[in-house]
Design a protein around this motif. Structure first.
Motif, PDB file in Angstrom:
ATOM      1  N   ASN A 125       6.979  11.654   2.875  1.00 17.29           N
ATOM      2  CA  ASN A 125       6.426  11.954   4.204  1.00 17.29           C
ATOM      3  C   ASN A 125       7.420  12.666   5.101  1.00 17.29           C
ATOM      4  OD1 ASN A 125       4.085  10.530   3.457  1.00 17.29           O
ATOM      5  ND2 ASN A 125       5.022   8.601   4.054  1.00 17.29           N
TER       6      ASN A 125
ATOM      7  N   LYS B 153       0.829  -1.209   0.000  1.00 19.80           N
ATOM      8  CA  LYS B 153       0.000   0.000   0.000  1.00 19.80           C
ATOM      9  C   LYS B 153       0.861   1.255   0.000  1.00 19.80           C
ATOM     10  CE  LYS B 153      -4.045  -2.088   2.201  1.00 19.80           C
ATOM     11  NZ  LYS B 153      -4.903  -2.130   3.409  1.00 19.80           N
ATOM     12  N   GLN B 154       2.042   1.181   0.650  1.00 17.25           N
ATOM     13  CA  GLN B 154       2.962   2.318   0.603  1.00 17.25           C
ATOM     14  C   GLN B 154       3.354   2.622  -0.839  1.00 17.25           C
ATOM     15  OE1 GLN B 154       6.336   2.475   3.367  1.00 17.25           O
ATOM     16  NE2 GLN B 154       5.409   0.808   4.535  1.00 17.25           N
TER      17      GLN B 154
ATOM     18  N   LYS C  70       0.387   4.122  -2.923  1.00 16.34           N
ATOM     19  CA  LYS C  70       0.065   5.520  -2.650  1.00 16.34           C
ATOM     20  C   LYS C  70       0.807   6.480  -3.558  1.00 16.34           C
ATOM     21  CE  LYS C  70      -1.370   5.184   2.189  1.00 16.34           C
ATOM     22  NZ  LYS C  70      -1.039   5.560   3.597  1.00 16.34           N
TER      23      LYS C  70
ATOM     24  N   LYS D 155       2.782   0.474  -7.820  1.00 15.58           N
ATOM     25  CA  LYS D 155       2.314  -0.891  -7.599  1.00 15.58           C
ATOM     26  C   LYS D 155       3.105  -1.886  -8.444  1.00 15.58           C
ATOM     27  CE  LYS D 155      -1.785  -3.852  -7.864  1.00 15.58           C
ATOM     28  NZ  LYS D 155      -1.518  -4.479  -6.561  1.00 15.58           N
TER      29      LYS D 155
ATOM     30  N   THR E 227       4.109  11.769  -6.012  1.00 15.12           N
ATOM     31  CA  THR E 227       3.877  10.460  -6.601  1.00 15.12           C
ATOM     32  C   THR E 227       4.925  10.247  -7.696  1.00 15.12           C
ATOM     33  OG1 THR E 227       2.390  11.218  -8.352  1.00 15.12           O
ATOM     34  CG2 THR E 227       1.401  10.718  -6.192  1.00 15.12           C
TER      35      THR E 227
END
Length: 506
Positions: A275, A196-197, A200, A204, A294
């Motif tokens: 982050n 999932k990290q 985001k 993928k 992203t």
């Protein structure tokens, strides 16, 4: 005539003998041990004695002698019913050490050696009634556990655990703690969280079996390569992943990205941190991005297109801004200079779009998706409608200093302003406004007034003219806000004095 199977059996017997007789040496300093042998040989010692019951030999396990008589006497006097001492020449002993040095760092050879030893090991030795069998089995299993520990570090814990499960009968020898996957390998839930990290930030596809194997290996840090192509342009990245110091969870901290445009030899490079809103002004990475891009946004950014992001300043205050890479100014670290146009800068994407005849703007849903795509930095395809009702698909991207759009044809070539007017994609009044903006930017940058040239040359000239404007973007935004404040004060106080203006942005 000799049978081929006989040759195979002979080779197998030779291999088994080599495996069984191979000596293992302490992993922490084998090169130091090699130097020690050289010192002893130089000092005149030709023989070495050691306890053959020891699974792994180190410097402290060896005794050196100058004559064969002395070493034989030493082995005889120290051998008991539990410990058996053996001897050989220093040269032969060094050959054994060299064999180990060749194998210990080769994961494939190490796995073969370990598997061969495990295939012929006496796993039921603990049930033996005679001491010799027990002692031999105990040393044999100790060697195997030692080898498995190195296999775990070189080939991964999954491979080491496979060897144990395939060769060790149940209810015989207890599995070593370092092979307990529950303690050192990510669970399926933890793997899902890490996936999932990646999702985001649009990575993928990077969650490959190869990466999963690295995550399951328990390594403290991982550098994983990833490549992706966008319409012929190549994006190459290295993902930097670290394991938590308090758990088995991995965290994706940053990625190094390089973008090579189709047909261009030069690359644009940048490290993007994830982050990092908590970074402090005195942090060594304070000059890095204070937000998360992203993967596609990072690609768009290094392609020179503006991206609308939320940032964090040195006072831990959030603000939104368009950020653009100045591809003409590469810094010492190899990354392009970063330009920002915050919310005070007089660029309104929705108003700018309203100056173009684009079909998607007539539908709220399509309009919203179009704006979101442009804010992510995409070179977005839009449907232009001419005065005659004909439609044409063109690519668009914000031109922030000019307060307009950059428009490209199907081949990604700039469409001149004159062509947009001729086809009815923009009005003449809007085109004149664009020309005024270009002229103002040229004057502000101290450029000389030139006669109007062809439309294509105008676009190229425009790119040169806005370079300095981009550098002063945030300053211009503050000036605009200050002018608004001054006008309000002037109106309230009746002051007829005009406020000082540093920029004329219309």
């Amino acid at each position: 005539m000799k049978n081929v199977d006989d040759d195979a059996d002979a080779l197998k017997r030779d291999w088994n003998y080599e495996v069984r007789s191979m000596m293992l040496f302490s992993e922490n300093a084998p090169q130091e041990l090699k130097s020690y042998l050289t010192e002893q040989r130089t000092a005149g010692f030709e023989y070495v004695a050691y306890c053959s019951n020891t699974a792994v030999l180190g410097k402290d396990d060896l005794a050196f002698f100058k004559t064969g008589f002395d070493v034989a006497e030493y082995c005889h006097e120290n051998t008991t019913d539990r410990d058996f001492y053996a001897s050989m020449s220093v040269d032969s002993f060094e050959l054994e050490l060299n064999r180990w040095l060749q194998i210990k760092d080769d994961a494939g050879s190490l796995v073969l050696l370990t598997e061969a030893k495990m295939a012929q090991a006496d796993w039921f030795y603990q049930k033996a009634t005679d001491y010799e069998r027990f002692d031999a089995g105990d040393k044999e299993v100790a060697e195997i556990k030692y080898l498995l520990g190195i296999v775990k570090d070189t080939a991964g814990i999954i491979e080491a655990k496979r060897l144990w499960n395939e060769h060790v009968p149940t209810n015989t020898v207890r599995m070593p703690e370092f092979l307990n996957i529950k303690n050192v390998v990510m669970t399926e839930k933890e793997l899902s969280l890490f996936e999932k990290q990646l999702m985001k930030i649009g990575l993928k596809e990077a969650f490959t079996p190869e990466l999963i194997g690295k995550l399951k290996s328990g390594a403290p840090s991982i550098e994983h390569p990833f490549k992706k192509s966008y319409d012929g342009d190549e994006a190459s990245a290295t993902l930097h992943i670290k394991k938590s110091e308090t758990s088995d969870q991995y965290f994706f901290n940053k990625y190094d990205l390089s973008v090579r445009k189709d047909g261009q030899a030069a690359e644009m490079k940048q490290t993007f941190h994830l982050n990092n809103f908590k970074r402090k002004p005195d942090d060594e990475h304070a000059a890095k991005f204070y937000t998360t891009f992203t993967f596609k946004e990072a690609f768009n950014y290094l392609s020179g297109r503006p991206v609308w992001k939320t940032f964090n300043n040195a006072n831990d205050q959030h603000y939104t801004a368009w950020t653009v890479a100045n591809l003409k100014n590469i810094q010492q670290n190899g990354s392009p200079e970063q330009k920002q146009y915050n919310q005070n800068y007089p660029f309104d994407l929705e108003k700018v779009l309203g100056g173009y005849s684009i079909r998607e703007l007539a539908h709220d849903g399509y309009k919203s998706r179009l704006m979101e795509s442009l804010q992510r930095g995409n070179l977005q395809l839009a449907t232009f409608i001419g005065d005659n009702g004909k439609e044409q698909k063109l690519f668009i991207s914000p031109n922030i200093p000019l307060n307009a759009l950059r428009v490209y044809d199907a081949n990604k070539q700039p469409v001149p302003t004159e062509t947009l007017v001729e086809k009815g994609y923009i009005g003449k009044e809007f085109a004149e406004k664009l020309k005024e903006n270009v002229e103002q930017i040229r004057q502000r940058n101290g450029s000389e007034t030139r006669q109007q040239q062809g439309p294509a040359q105008e676009n190229r000239r425009e790119e040169k003219s806005v370079a300095k404007e981009e550098k002063e973007g945030e300053t211009a935004g503050k000036a605009h806000k200050q002018r608004q404040t001054n006008k309000q004060v002037q109106k309230q106080e009746g002051d007829t004095k005009k406020p000082r203006q540093k920029h004329k942005i219309q």
